[in-house]
Design a protein around this motif. Structure first.
Motif, PDB file in Angstrom:
ATOM      1  N   LYS A 163      21.858 -62.601 -21.723  1.00 18.45           N
ATOM      2  CA  LYS A 163      20.721 -62.862 -20.845  1.00 18.45           C
ATOM      3  C   LYS A 163      20.932 -62.456 -19.388  1.00 18.45           C
ATOM      4  O   LYS A 163      20.066 -61.807 -18.785  1.00 18.45           O
ATOM      5  CB  LYS A 163      20.336 -64.339 -20.932  1.00 18.45           C
ATOM      6  N   PRO A 164      22.060 -62.801 -18.741  1.00 16.39           N
ATOM      7  CA  PRO A 164      22.213 -62.417 -17.331  1.00 16.39           C
ATOM      8  C   PRO A 164      22.411 -60.923 -17.112  1.00 16.39           C
ATOM      9  O   PRO A 164      22.223 -60.425 -15.998  1.00 16.39           O
ATOM     10  CB  PRO A 164      23.449 -63.210 -16.881  1.00 16.39           C
ATOM     11  N   LEU A 165      22.811 -60.197 -18.164  1.00 18.21           N
ATOM     12  CA  LEU A 165      23.028 -58.754 -18.028  1.00 18.21           C
ATOM     13  C   LEU A 165      21.721 -57.969 -18.073  1.00 18.21           C
ATOM     14  O   LEU A 165      21.568 -56.959 -17.391  1.00 18.21           O
ATOM     15  CB  LEU A 165      23.943 -58.247 -19.156  1.00 18.21           C
ATOM     16  N   THR A 166      20.780 -58.436 -18.873  1.00 17.37           N
ATOM     17  CA  THR A 166      19.570 -57.674 -19.160  1.00 17.37           C
ATOM     18  C   THR A 166      18.764 -57.283 -17.919  1.00 17.37           C
ATOM     19  O   THR A 166      18.372 -56.114 -17.786  1.00 17.37           O
ATOM     20  CB  THR A 166      18.690 -58.445 -20.158  1.00 17.37           C
ATOM     21  N   PRO A 167      18.510 -58.196 -16.965  1.00 15.95           N
ATOM     22  CA  PRO A 167      17.693 -57.801 -15.804  1.00 15.95           C
ATOM     23  C   PRO A 167      18.334 -56.713 -14.954  1.00 15.95           C
ATOM     24  O   PRO A 167      17.637 -55.987 -14.243  1.00 15.95           O
ATOM     25  CB  PRO A 167      17.564 -59.111 -15.002  1.00 15.95           C
ATOM     26  N   LEU A 188      20.919 -45.714  -9.181  1.00 16.63           N
ATOM     27  CA  LEU A 188      22.138 -44.986  -9.535  1.00 16.63           C
ATOM     28  C   LEU A 188      21.910 -43.484  -9.658  1.00 16.63           C
ATOM     29  O   LEU A 188      22.866 -42.721  -9.766  1.00 16.63           O
ATOM     30  CB  LEU A 188      22.693 -45.504 -10.865  1.00 16.63           C
ATOM     31  N   GLU A 189      20.642 -43.047  -9.647  1.00 18.80           N
ATOM     32  CA  GLU A 189      20.368 -41.636  -9.927  1.00 18.80           C
ATOM     33  C   GLU A 189      20.982 -40.720  -8.872  1.00 18.80           C
ATOM     34  O   GLU A 189      21.640 -39.725  -9.210  1.00 18.80           O
ATOM     35  CB  GLU A 189      18.865 -41.385 -10.036  1.00 18.80           C
ATOM     36  N   VAL A 216      21.482 -49.197 -23.017  1.00 14.58           N
ATOM     37  CA  VAL A 216      20.724 -48.034 -23.482  1.00 14.58           C
ATOM     38  C   VAL A 216      20.092 -47.255 -22.332  1.00 14.58           C
ATOM     39  O   VAL A 216      20.110 -46.017 -22.311  1.00 14.58           O
ATOM     40  CB  VAL A 216      19.652 -48.455 -24.517  1.00 14.58           C
ATOM     41  N   HIS A 217      19.529 -47.945 -21.351  1.00 11.50           N
ATOM     42  CA  HIS A 217      18.848 -47.242 -20.260  1.00 11.50           C
ATOM     43  C   HIS A 217      19.844 -46.530 -19.345  1.00 11.50           C
ATOM     44  O   HIS A 217      19.546 -45.462 -18.801  1.00 11.50           O
ATOM     45  CB  HIS A 217      17.989 -48.223 -19.463  1.00 11.50           C
ATOM     46  N   LEU A 218      21.034 -47.111 -19.209  1.00 14.27           N
ATOM     47  CA  LEU A 218      22.082 -46.460 -18.431  1.00 14.27           C
ATOM     48  C   LEU A 218      22.544 -45.195 -19.143  1.00 14.27           C
ATOM     49  O   LEU A 218      22.723 -44.139 -18.522  1.00 14.27           O
ATOM     50  CB  LEU A 218      23.253 -47.410 -18.213  1.00 14.27           C
ATOM     51  N   MET A 263      20.004 -54.186 -16.186  1.00 11.75           N
ATOM     52  CA  MET A 263      20.159 -52.974 -16.987  1.00 11.75           C
ATOM     53  C   MET A 263      18.806 -52.364 -17.366  1.00 11.75           C
ATOM     54  O   MET A 263      18.716 -51.573 -18.299  1.00 11.75           O
ATOM     55  CB  MET A 263      20.960 -53.294 -18.255  1.00 11.75           C
ATOM     56  N   THR A 264      17.753 -52.725 -16.656  1.00 14.79           N
ATOM     57  CA  THR A 264      16.442 -52.138 -16.901  1.00 14.79           C
ATOM     58  C   THR A 264      16.346 -50.784 -16.193  1.00 14.79           C
ATOM     59  O   THR A 264      17.107 -50.507 -15.253  1.00 14.79           O
ATOM     60  CB  THR A 264      15.330 -53.046 -16.367  1.00 14.79           C
TER      61      THR A 264
END
Length: 334
Positions: free
Chosen positions: A40-44, A54-55, A291-293, A46-47
């Motif tokens: 749960k704390p990681l998900t926000p 980071l781009e 996945v988004h990373l 990693m959107t």
């Protein structure tokens, strides 16, 4: 829960004692509800929106990598190219000191390459590297936890807001090794696939807008991991196969991603494939948290390498990593 990740871990080998407990501290080997609580704390953080910052830095990293490659004229994609991007991105994402990034990468490589004789017989084998990385992460957590406030900064702060240093260290091993190895494989195996399919490479050069779809096809066709294991918790039947409680059940992504009942011409590499319902990022509870990373890194890497180099070709035979888990190369000379 009929098929458990935590019961015996997620690799084919039966782990015992401390090694099994260590794996159970990783997100990939947790069952609900613990899995959801830890994730749960990681998900926000990693959107796609959270990672957008980071781009620019990722493009700068690629520029450094390709500057060196341009000067050399030839090189080895896995270590000299594909490895550098996720190493530095994961280091920045977790707030690791820049001077530690390469050391963390070497530990990660030793852990994930432990079945290959070229790595297993070196000093600092997989078991030693796992202990070293766990010790490093524990000390990092202790030092970071002394800083106030916890929870408002990078992803390490988010983890430490809900974990003690021991739990953080076990989670750190998974996030770093998974973020490094699978992305490194996606980049190097994907470039090799494009070189071996020049029509697909030409299509990407003509229209770089196809790169996100190409990344998905690379993950399907050259999936970075062969399998993950579950353990049956009760007698059941799967298809025509009777399964007993305690049996190991392996999900082979290398097979399901080429299922002819799902994918037309399933053995073909096709960057225009649509729909592309591959399982390279997992599914359901264990759908890849990064996945988004991974998609961001893949898109930027291929955009930059194709815009930078008008000609790329093999400079020798690639060498596969010996592993029953990792579907990857240890050398791709170009």
């Amino acid at each position: 829960l009929l098929f458990s990740s935590a019961e015996r871990g997620v690799v084919l080998e039966d782990l015992e004692g401390d090694r099994l407990e260590q794996m159970r501290g990783m997100l990939l080997a947790m069952d609900p509800p613990k899995h959801r609580q830890v994730r749960k704390p990681l998900t926000p953080r990693m959107t796609p929106r959270a990672l957008a910052g980071l781009e620019t830095g990722s493009r700068a990293i690629c520029a450094d990598i390709f500057d060196a490659a341009a000067q050399a004229g030839e090189g080895e994609v896995v270590d000299d190219g594909a490895a550098a991007l996720p190493t530095r991105v994961v280091g920045a994402l977790m707030g690791l000191p820049r001077e530690d990034w390469e050391r963390v990468h070497k530990m990660s490589e030793a852990i994930t390459h432990g079945q290959d004789p070229d790595y297993a017989n070196k000093p600092g084998n997989a078991a030693d590297a796992t202990t070293e990385m766990g010790t490093y992460a524990y000390q990092f957590a202790v030092d970071r936890a002394a800083r106030e406030p916890i929870g408002d900064g990078d992803i390490s702060d988010a983890m430490l807001a809900v974990m003690d240093p021991i739990a953080f260290a076990m989670m750190f091993i998974q996030l770093v090794t998974a973020g490094q190895d699978t992305t490194q494989t996606m980049l190097s195996s994907g470039l090799l696939a494009l070189l071996d399919h020049p029509d697909q490479l030409s299509a990407l050069r003509e229209d770089p807008r196809r790169i996100p779809a190409a990344v998905e096809e690379i993950v399907r066709w050259a999936n970075p991991l062969h399998y993950f294991r579950r353990t049956a918790t009760a007698d059941t039947t799967l298809g025509d196969t009777e399964i007993k409680a305690g049996d190991a059940v392996a999900m082979y992504y290398t097979s399901c991603n080429r299922d002819e009942d799902v994918f037309a011409d399933s053995q073909a590499f096709d960057i225009a494939r649509s729909p592309n319902k591959h399982l390279g990022f997992g599914q359901a509870e264990h759908f890849c948290v990064g996945v988004h990373l991974a998609r961001l890194e893949g898109r930027i890497f291929y955009e930059e390498v194709l815009s930078r180099f008008s000609k790329i070709e093999r400079a020798g035979e690639p060498k596969r990593l010996r592993s029953n888990l990792n579907n990857s190369y240890k050398s791709v000379p170009v």
